[in-house]
Design an enzyme around this catalytic site. Structure first.
Site, PDB file in Angstrom:
ATOM      1  N   HIS A   1      -9.307   1.228   4.805  1.00 31.83           N
ATOM      2  CA  HIS A   1      -8.047   1.386   5.524  1.00 31.83           C
ATOM      3  C   HIS A   1      -8.289   2.343   6.690  1.00 31.83           C
ATOM      4  O   HIS A   1      -9.072   3.281   6.579  1.00 31.83           O
ATOM      5  CB  HIS A   1      -6.983   1.956   4.578  1.00 31.83           C
ATOM      6  CG  HIS A   1      -5.631   1.950   5.197  1.00 31.83           C
ATOM      7  ND1 HIS A   1      -5.211   2.952   6.033  1.00 31.83           N
ATOM      8  CD2 HIS A   1      -4.616   1.051   5.133  1.00 31.83           C
ATOM      9  CE1 HIS A   1      -3.993   2.663   6.453  1.00 31.83           C
ATOM     10  NE2 HIS A   1      -3.605   1.522   5.925  1.00 31.83           N
TER      11      HIS A   1
ATOM     12  N   ASN B   1       0.870  -1.175   0.000  1.00 36.00           N
ATOM     13  CA  ASN B   1       0.000   0.000   0.000  1.00 36.00           C
ATOM     14  C   ASN B   1       0.912   1.232   0.000  1.00 36.00           C
ATOM     15  O   ASN B   1       1.544   1.528   1.000  1.00 36.00           O
ATOM     16  CB  ASN B   1      -0.879  -0.040   1.263  1.00 36.00           C
ATOM     17  CG  ASN B   1      -1.634   1.261   1.477  1.00 36.00           C
ATOM     18  OD1 ASN B   1      -1.747   2.094   0.570  1.00 36.00           O
ATOM     19  ND2 ASN B   1      -2.165   1.434   2.679  1.00 36.00           N
ATOM     20  N   TRP B   2       0.938   1.888  -1.134  1.00 35.89           N
ATOM     21  CA  TRP B   2       1.860   3.032  -1.251  1.00 35.89           C
ATOM     22  C   TRP B   2       1.337   4.314  -0.615  1.00 35.89           C
ATOM     23  O   TRP B   2       2.054   5.314  -0.572  1.00 35.89           O
ATOM     24  CB  TRP B   2       2.172   3.287  -2.731  1.00 35.89           C
ATOM     25  CG  TRP B   2       3.200   2.370  -3.301  1.00 35.89           C
ATOM     26  CD1 TRP B   2       3.819   1.321  -2.667  1.00 35.89           C
ATOM     27  CD2 TRP B   2       3.754   2.402  -4.630  1.00 35.89           C
ATOM     28  NE1 TRP B   2       4.710   0.703  -3.510  1.00 35.89           N
ATOM     29  CE2 TRP B   2       4.689   1.352  -4.723  1.00 35.89           C
ATOM     30  CE3 TRP B   2       3.532   3.215  -5.736  1.00 35.89           C
ATOM     31  CZ2 TRP B   2       5.416   1.112  -5.887  1.00 35.89           C
ATOM     32  CZ3 TRP B   2       4.248   2.970  -6.895  1.00 35.89           C
ATOM     33  CH2 TRP B   2       5.182   1.932  -6.968  1.00 35.89           C
ATOM     34  N   LYS B   3       0.070   4.279  -0.205  1.00 36.28           N
ATOM     35  CA  LYS B   3      -0.515   5.496   0.390  1.00 36.28           C
ATOM     36  C   LYS B   3      -0.314   6.685  -0.554  1.00 36.28           C
ATOM     37  O   LYS B   3      -0.381   6.514  -1.767  1.00 36.28           O
ATOM     38  CB  LYS B   3       0.071   5.748   1.779  1.00 36.28           C
ATOM     39  CG  LYS B   3       0.013   4.484   2.635  1.00 36.28           C
ATOM     40  CD  LYS B   3       0.237   4.693   4.079  1.00 36.28           C
ATOM     41  CE  LYS B   3       0.100   3.347   4.800  1.00 36.28           C
ATOM     42  NZ  LYS B   3       0.097   3.458   6.229  1.00 36.28           N
TER      43      LYS B   3
ATOM     44  N   GLY C   1       2.599   2.373  10.620  1.00 31.93           N
ATOM     45  CA  GLY C   1       3.543   3.472  10.436  1.00 31.93           C
ATOM     46  C   GLY C   1       4.255   3.880  11.715  1.00 31.93           C
ATOM     47  O   GLY C   1       4.932   4.901  11.763  1.00 31.93           O
TER      48      GLY C   1
ATOM     49  N   SER D   1       3.562  -2.061  10.174  1.00 28.88           N
ATOM     50  CA  SER D   1       5.005  -2.112  10.362  1.00 28.88           C
ATOM     51  C   SER D   1       5.629  -3.459   9.993  1.00 28.88           C
ATOM     52  O   SER D   1       6.550  -3.935  10.667  1.00 28.88           O
ATOM     53  CB  SER D   1       5.382  -1.713  11.792  1.00 28.88           C
ATOM     54  OG  SER D   1       4.975  -0.378  12.053  1.00 28.88           O
TER      55      SER D   1
ATOM     56  N   GLU E   1      -5.334  -4.908  10.476  1.00 33.29           N
ATOM     57  CA  GLU E   1      -4.326  -3.871  10.679  1.00 33.29           C
ATOM     58  C   GLU E   1      -4.596  -3.135  11.985  1.00 33.29           C
ATOM     59  O   GLU E   1      -5.429  -2.219  12.025  1.00 33.29           O
ATOM     60  CB  GLU E   1      -4.371  -2.866   9.521  1.00 33.29           C
ATOM     61  CG  GLU E   1      -4.021  -3.473   8.182  1.00 33.29           C
ATOM     62  CD  GLU E   1      -3.342  -2.454   7.267  1.00 33.29           C
ATOM     63  OE1 GLU E   1      -2.295  -2.794   6.709  1.00 33.29           O
ATOM     64  OE2 GLU E   1      -3.853  -1.319   7.129  1.00 33.29           O
TER      65      GLU E   1
ATOM     66  N   GLY F   1       2.948  -1.117   4.176  1.00 35.26           N
ATOM     67  CA  GLY F   1       2.960   0.304   3.825  1.00 35.26           C
ATOM     68  C   GLY F   1       4.372   0.778   3.535  1.00 35.26           C
ATOM     69  O   GLY F   1       4.913   0.582   2.440  1.00 35.26           O
ATOM     70  N   GLY F   2       5.003   1.376   4.528  1.00 38.33           N
ATOM     71  CA  GLY F   2       6.321   1.998   4.361  1.00 38.33           C
ATOM     72  C   GLY F   2       7.349   1.128   3.657  1.00 38.33           C
ATOM     73  O   GLY F   2       8.045   1.589   2.741  1.00 38.33           O
TER      74      GLY F   2
ATOM     75  N   GLU G   1      -6.731   4.750   7.810  1.00 41.01           N
ATOM     76  CA  GLU G   1      -6.523   6.176   7.506  1.00 41.01           C
ATOM     77  C   GLU G   1      -7.757   6.777   6.834  1.00 41.01           C
ATOM     78  O   GLU G   1      -8.037   7.963   6.989  1.00 41.01           O
ATOM     79  CB  GLU G   1      -5.258   6.351   6.646  1.00 41.01           C
ATOM     80  CG  GLU G   1      -3.996   6.167   7.487  1.00 41.01           C
ATOM     81  CD  GLU G   1      -2.797   5.611   6.736  1.00 41.01           C
ATOM     82  OE1 GLU G   1      -2.776   5.641   5.496  1.00 41.01           O
ATOM     83  OE2 GLU G   1      -1.876   5.109   7.421  1.00 41.01           O
TER      84      GLU G   1
END
Ligand code: PGA
Length: 244
Positions: A90, A4-6, A168, A208, A162, A229-230, A92
């Site tokens: 998600h 997930n590149w956000k 993150g 993470s 999640e 993600g990251g 966010e």
């Protein structure tokens, strides 16, 4: 294994990523690989992934086919650009953009109707975990969202657990904490959709996930994949997660 590149990367950066990432996963047949870039990079990602096993997904999908919904992107639009998956709900989206359990169900049904595989996210916030409410929250999110699907619809979705406090933050859930949550979710699936559905559904862990912790997470029988993600922004690090 989904990335997930956000809200990161331009189309040019997407191309660069794929040039480095593709050769590292070209022979990885043990799992499906999905990258979910921002909408503006979908076309570039689909183009760059052509002829490889990498699939491309969106980070959201509208519940309507088309209409006066400023800022939204519909399932047919995503299909037309070559996307195969869509992340839905998600945390966010819940936290910053007012996503609710009701819209989660509508978006999931729309994704299915228009031929996209929904990756439906659930997960508790820190205060919910600390007050001992993790299970209640997961059950409630399941009941109000996923439980509204038919058996046929459910068979086509992927679930992602999640925990919001692990996203993150560098704080990964321990494999045991994650596995416990996955068991709660799978038990809900069993109750609502039966044993076969519970055995078949893929539940990803997200929060993470890094090259150095993916192995211990994936060693848990109830963890079927990860939503990253990251660490999915870097081709070498995401490839080493895929190839754990
Ligand atoms: P993270 O994000 O890997 O950067 O924690 C995961 C996610 O939000 O999907």
């Amino acid at each position: 294994m989904a990335g997930n590149w956000k809200m990161y990367k331009t189309p040019a950066e997407t191309q660069t990523f794929f040039e480095k990432f593709r050769p590292l996963v070209e022979k990885s047949e043990h799992c499906e690989i999905v990258i979910c870039p921002p909408f503006t990079n979908l076309a570039a990602a689909v183009d760059a992934a052509k002829g490889s096993p990498i699939q491309v997904g969106a980070q959201n999908v509208a519940w309507a086919k088309e209409g006066a919904f400023t800022g939204e992107i519909s399932g047919p639009m995503l299909k037309a650009v070559g996307a195969s998956h869509a992340i839905i709900s998600h945390s966010e989206r819940r936290q910053y953009f007012g996503e609710t359990d009701e819209t989660v169900l509508k978006r999931t049904q729309a994704a299915l109707e228009f031929g996209l595989t929904p990756i439906v996210c659930v997960g508790e916030r820190l205060e919910e975990r600390e007050s001992g409410n993790t299970e209640t929250v997961l059950v409630s999110q399941f009941q109000k969202g996923i439980a509204g699907l038919s058996e046929q619809q459910f068979a086509k979705i992927v679930i992602a657990y999640e925990p919001v406090w692990a996203i993150g933050t560098g704080k990964t859930a321990t494999p045991e904490i994650a596995a416990d949550a996955h068991k709660v979710i799978r038990a809900q699936v069993r109750e609502k959709f039966g044993k076969d559905a519970a055995d078949a559904v893929r539940i990803l862990y997200g929060g993470s996930v890094k090259p150095d912790n993916v192995k211990s997470l994936m060693a848990q029988p109830d963890i079927d994949g990860s939503l990253v993600g990251g660490a999915a922004l870097d081709p070498v690090s995401f490839a080493s997660i895929v190839n754990f």
